[in-house]
Design an enzyme around this catalytic site. Structure first.
Site, PDB file in Angstrom:
ATOM      1  CE  LYS A  67      -4.153  -1.987   2.048  1.00 19.75           C
ATOM      2  NZ  LYS A  67      -5.191  -1.891   3.080  1.00 19.75           N
ATOM      3  CG  ASP A 104      -8.249   0.290   3.508  1.00 18.59           C
ATOM      4  OD1 ASP A 104      -8.983  -0.484   2.887  1.00 18.59           O
ATOM      5  OD2 ASP A 104      -7.003   0.175   3.560  1.00 18.59           O
ATOM      6  CB  ALA A 130       0.594   3.959  15.116  1.00 22.78           C
ATOM      7  CB  ALA A 133      -4.757  -0.849   8.963  1.00 21.35           C
ATOM      8  CB  ALA A 157       8.259   7.183  18.147  1.00 19.27           C
ATOM      9  NE  ARG A 158       5.066   2.423  12.820  1.00 17.19           N
ATOM     10  CZ  ARG A 158       4.598   1.319  12.236  1.00 17.19           C
ATOM     11  NH1 ARG A 158       4.466   0.207  12.936  1.00 17.19           N
ATOM     12  NH2 ARG A 158       4.260   1.327  10.977  1.00 17.19           N
ATOM     13  CG  MET A 216      -9.759  -1.925  11.605  1.00 13.30           C
ATOM     14  SD  MET A 216      -8.513  -0.663  11.372  1.00 13.30           S
ATOM     15  CE  MET A 216      -8.136  -0.895   9.655  1.00 13.30           C
TER      16      MET A 216
END
Ligand code: NDP
Length: 272
Positions: A67, A104, A130, A133, A157-158, A216
């Protein structure tokens, strides 16, 4: 006249439900198209995409792990895909420009709001994870005007990176799993922990009887997250099948200019 050709590209790709979904959409709407699986080598995504369109392909869905690469090769992005940095839908415009979209998030929001009557406006929403998706869903989610979105991730951090990227479109906060303070109206699991049957280390009291929990991930069996949600007393637990079908419908709309009815296709994939 020749049938328009579509495909879902990924690696692996054998288990993708997208061909079944889009074939059902085509039958329902009377659109003349074929929809296949395309296995791209891990080092050969761009070549595979270029060949597909050079051979007359009309559109691609993109799945794991491509993606972000799909976002990079797109010459233009739909607004909702621009910031996501991830693309799940590609097509080519008349002038040859490769366009990237991300359906999405729209699929998730539609499954929650339209299919399940869940109110996102004013809601306190917790997003777990994070990764790719979550990048794809944040902008459509924030457009619904929740009171707050808290992003919790193992690697803080993400989560902070996503807060900085999307924070100007709504109220976004970050947290470690352990430091979360509930309750939340909606909890969305966007971690891939479910794939291993695992659960992030979540504290108690995130859920109250009004809380809606959404994994999800899609699986025939109940996911570890949804089992936890039931234990915690959540009123409604959903998995990612609705999102999967709705993101497909949103891609179909972009490609064919019409929105299929998702209900019968959902029933086909989950007969019960
Ligand atoms: P990524 O690999 O991009 O991100 C994985 C995320 O999960 C990261 O936030 C990672 O944390 C976290 N994570 C992984 N393992 C654990 C663990 N054991 N405990 C806690 N956190 C963990 O994956 P994606 O974002 O692409 O996919 C996430 C999920 O979403 C998958 O289950 C996928 O199937 C689903 N999905 C469903 C869709 C649908 O249509 N229904 C569409 C797209 C995805 P860290 O940053 O610390 O590594």
């Amino acid at each position: 006249t020749e049938q328009a050709r579509y495909a879902v590209v990924g690696n692996p790709i054998e288990h993708s439900l997208s061909p079944r979904i889009h074939t059902a959409f085509a039958e329902q709407t009377g659109e003349s198209l074929v929809y296949e699986r395309l296995l791209a080598p891990l080092e050969g995504f761009r070549d595979s995409v270029e060949r597909f369109f050079a051979e007359g392909g009309a559109g691609l869905n993109v799945t794991v792990p491509f993606k972000q690469q799909a976002w990079e090769i797109a010459g233009r992005h739909e607004p909702r895909a621009a910031r996501a940095g991830a693309v799940n839908t590609l097509w080519r415009e008349a002038d040859g420009t490769l366009v990237g979209d991300n359906t999405d998030g729209a699929g998730l929001v539609r499954d929650l709001r339209v299919n399940n009557g869940v109110t996102l406006a004013g809601a306190r929403v917790l997003v777990l994870g994070a990764g790719g998706a979550v990048r794809g869903i944040l902008e459509p989610l924030l457009k619904e005007a929740p009171a707050e979105v808290v992003i919790a991730n193992r690697t803080l951090a993400r989560a902070e990176g996503l807060r900085d990227l999307f924070g100007d479109t709504g109220t976004v906060a970050v947290s470690t799993f352990e430091a979360l303070v509930g309750p939340f109206d909606v909890i969305i699991n966007g971690t891939s922990a479910s794939l291993q049957g695992e659960l992030p280390p979540l504290p108690g009291a995130l859920v109250n009887p009004a809380t809606v929990c959404y994994d999800m991930m899609y699986s025939q069996a109940e996911t570890a997250f949804n089992a936890w949600a039931q234990q915690q007393g959540s009123r409604l637990r959903l998995d990612g099948l609705g999102m999967l079908v709705e993101q497909a419908a949103e891609s179909f709309l972009q490609w064919r200019g019409m929105r299929p009815d998702t209900g019968p296709v959902m029933a086909l994939l989950r007969p019960d």
